[in-house]
Design an enzyme around this catalytic site. Structure first.
Site, PDB file in Angstrom:
ATOM      1  N   ARG A   1       0.819  -1.223   0.000  1.00 52.36           N
ATOM      2  CA  ARG A   1       0.000   0.000   0.000  1.00 52.36           C
ATOM      3  C   ARG A   1       0.851   1.270   0.000  1.00 52.36           C
ATOM      4  O   ARG A   1       0.413   2.303  -0.504  1.00 52.36           O
ATOM      5  CB  ARG A   1      -0.944   0.007   1.198  1.00 52.36           C
ATOM      6  CG  ARG A   1      -2.161  -0.883   0.964  1.00 52.36           C
ATOM      7  CD  ARG A   1      -3.060  -0.886   2.169  1.00 52.36           C
ATOM      8  NE  ARG A   1      -4.385  -1.396   1.845  1.00 52.36           N
ATOM      9  CZ  ARG A   1      -5.345  -1.560   2.746  1.00 52.36           C
ATOM     10  NH1 ARG A   1      -5.123  -1.280   4.015  1.00 52.36           N
ATOM     11  NH2 ARG A   1      -6.527  -2.011   2.377  1.00 52.36           N
TER      12      ARG A   1
ATOM     13  N   LYS B   1     -17.371 -16.525   4.210  1.00 49.35           N
ATOM     14  CA  LYS B   1     -18.798 -16.367   4.481  1.00 49.35           C
ATOM     15  C   LYS B   1     -19.582 -15.816   3.303  1.00 49.35           C
ATOM     16  O   LYS B   1     -19.191 -14.837   2.688  1.00 49.35           O
ATOM     17  CB  LYS B   1     -18.999 -15.436   5.678  1.00 49.35           C
ATOM     18  CG  LYS B   1     -18.811 -16.145   7.017  1.00 49.35           C
ATOM     19  CD  LYS B   1     -19.434 -15.352   8.174  1.00 49.35           C
ATOM     20  CE  LYS B   1     -20.937 -15.165   8.125  1.00 49.35           C
ATOM     21  NZ  LYS B   1     -21.713 -16.384   8.351  1.00 49.35           N
TER      22      LYS B   1
ATOM     23  N   GLY C   1      -7.092  -7.799  -0.089  1.00 49.79           N
ATOM     24  CA  GLY C   1      -7.147  -8.617   1.124  1.00 49.79           C
ATOM     25  C   GLY C   1      -6.596 -10.010   0.912  1.00 49.79           C
ATOM     26  O   GLY C   1      -5.460 -10.185   0.496  1.00 49.79           O
TER      27      GLY C   1
ATOM     28  N   GLY D   1     -12.565  -4.020   2.055  1.00 52.11           N
ATOM     29  CA  GLY D   1     -13.979  -3.626   2.114  1.00 52.11           C
ATOM     30  C   GLY D   1     -14.356  -2.627   1.033  1.00 52.11           C
ATOM     31  O   GLY D   1     -15.444  -2.708   0.449  1.00 52.11           O
TER      32      GLY D   1
HETATM   33  C1  3PG Z   1      -8.572  -1.657   5.130  1.00 49.69           C
HETATM   34  O1  3PG Z   1      -7.519  -2.157   5.513  1.00 49.69           O
HETATM   35  O2  3PG Z   1      -9.513  -2.319   4.653  1.00 49.69           O
HETATM   36  C2  3PG Z   1      -8.705  -0.156   5.158  1.00 49.69           C
HETATM   37  O3  3PG Z   1      -7.500   0.450   5.460  1.00 49.69           O
HETATM   38  C3  3PG Z   1      -9.811   0.271   6.101  1.00 49.69           C
HETATM   39  O4  3PG Z   1      -9.505  -0.100   7.413  1.00 49.69           O
HETATM   40  P1  3PG Z   1     -10.695  -0.261   8.470  1.00 49.69           P
HETATM   41  O5  3PG Z   1     -11.468  -1.487   8.079  1.00 49.69           O
HETATM   42  O6  3PG Z   1     -10.035  -0.379   9.814  1.00 49.69           O
HETATM   43  O7  3PG Z   1     -11.561   0.967   8.353  1.00 49.69           O
END
Ligand code: 3PG
Ligand code: MG
Length: 411
Positions: free
Chosen positions: A39, A205, A364, A387
């Site tokens: 990142r 999930k 992720g 997310g």
């Molecule tokens: C992530 O890693 O998905 C983003 O940096 C957002 O982090 P958070 O879910 O703690 O808001």
């Protein structure tokens, strides 16, 4: 969406929201170190472009979830050190200073001392309780540090926080290059994909991915399910799942998705074929030395868990991927961290890597899987969001994008 081109940045202070929320590990001396700097590297194009145009940069990010308290283990210090190394290797090195806090007089003085091309990195913005509450006072204090605002934190764009939303309304604001590329690529594959569009969705999930599966059922040609989330689907089809991960809520979601995917008489029938595994690798536990075998079919005996897709499923999925004009992959196919259950995810990663079509991988776990097999550079777009990627693909508006001056304007 408008971009950096709209801003005259020379000699001006630009507050840049970046997503430096990187995974940490413990170093030899017990201090936190960065486990994966993807990142930070991904934000360099925006940082370097702004520096080369004469901007003075104030960078702001969160790291972990300190919940409004100062937590020294979540200091930006290791991030500042890594950024310094990366900037040192650039054509025009410059100082990278770590601020002692997020806002306040001392931080403001440091910002005012910046010269063209220099960088001030603020402390973890979630040390401030106002950040996640989108507190106007914190947004104002952040805005007071700079003349202009750029949001390049795609991974945090689904959060309406002071540093992603509030501050954007107080300064002239535009999207950075990473955010711009993420949004255009991820919306592009759904709005004008080169067909056939093939989606591979895995992970644990169904509930977490229901919006994504839903959207791809309407837009894609094929949706293929893998990972632990295949068991609710198999269960809904009446198969025995043994001790595999599977709860009632997920099975209900899966039942509805299967019904919709096969209802050709619905007013707006789903476009996509929905594929589920036809064979599995089962094991007695999650371990490198677990007892395991390939199951011909999907009836998991009691005492066993399904932990990967099987070789026949790999073949079916890989041949869809090879024929795709556009591929979207999110979520591993099995418990790939354990060698007996890695083959399905490895084969899908390899198929995506060599696919002739445009290949887009959601962040992720899928990014971690690609890296695990050394294939992270073999896809066309590897999203830095978790997310945020899922929400954008589901078709939801991202507050961090909406807040920008140019949002909704295409030039
Ligand atoms: C992530 O890693 O998905 C983003 O940096 C957002 O982090 P958070 O879910 O703690 O808001
Ligand atoms: Mg390709």
């Amino acid at each position: 969406m408008r971009s950096l081109d709209e801003l005259d940045v020379a000699g001006r202070r630009v507050l840049v929201r970046v997503d430096f929320n990187v995974p940490l590990a413990e170093g030899d001396d017990g201090a936190p170190t960065i486990a994966d700097d993807t990142r930070i590297v991904a934000a360099l194009p925006t940082i370097e472009e702004l520096r080369s145009r004469g901007a003075r940069l104030v960078l702001v990010s969160h790291l972990g979830r300190p919940d409004g308290h100062v937590d020294p283990r979540l200091s930006m210090a290791p991030v500042a050190a890594r950024l310094r190394e990366l900037i040192d290797g650039r054509p025009t090195p410059a100082s990278v200073t770590l601020a002692p806090a997020v806002v306040g007089d001392e931080v403001r003085a440091l910002a005012e001392q910046l010269h063209d091309g220099e960088i001030l990195l603020l402390e973890n913005v979630r040390f401030e309780p106002g950040e996640t509450h989108n507190d106007p006072a914190l947004a104002r204090a952040l805005a007071d540090l700079a003349d202009l605002y750029v949001n390049d934190a795609f991974g945090a764009a689904h959060r309406a926080h002071a540093s992603t939303d509030g501050v954007a309304h107080l300064l002239p604001s535009e999207a950075g290059r990473l955010l711009e590329r993420e949004v255009s690529t991820l919306t592009g594959i759904l709005e004008h994909p080169k067909p056939p569009l093939v989606a591979i969705v895995g992970g644990a999930k169904v509930a977490d991915k229901i919006g994504v599966i839903d959207r791809f059922l309407r837009r894609a040609d094929v949706v293929m399910i893998g990972g632990a989330m295949c068991f609710p689907f198999l269960c809904a089809q009446g198969h025995k799942v043994g001790d595999s991960l599977c709860d009632d809520e997920d099975t209900e979601h899966a039942r509805k998705l299967l019904a919709r995917a096969s209802d050709t008489h619905a007013p707006q029938p789903e476009r996509a074929r929905l594929l589920v595994p036809s064979d599995l690798v089962i094991g007695d536990r999650l371990a490198d030395d677990a007892e395991h075998r390939v199951l011909d079919g999907v009836e998991v005996p009691r005492g066993w868990m399904g932990l990967d897709i099987g070789p026949h499923t790999v073949e079916r999925y890989s041949s869809e991927i090879a024929r795709a004009g556009t591929v979207f992959w999110n979520g591993p196919m099995g418990a790939f961290e354990f060698e007996p259950f890695a083959a399905g995810t490895r084969a899908v990663a390899q198929a995506v890597a060599k696919a002739p079509g445009l290949t887009v991988v959601g962040g992720g776990d899928s990014a971690a899987a690609l890296a695990h097999f050394g294939l992270e550079h073999e896809v066309d777009h590897l999203s830095t969001g978790g997310g945020a990627t899922l929400e954008l693909v589901e078709g939801r508006e991202l507050p961090g994008v909406q807040a920008l001056d140019g949002a909704g304007v295409s030039l």
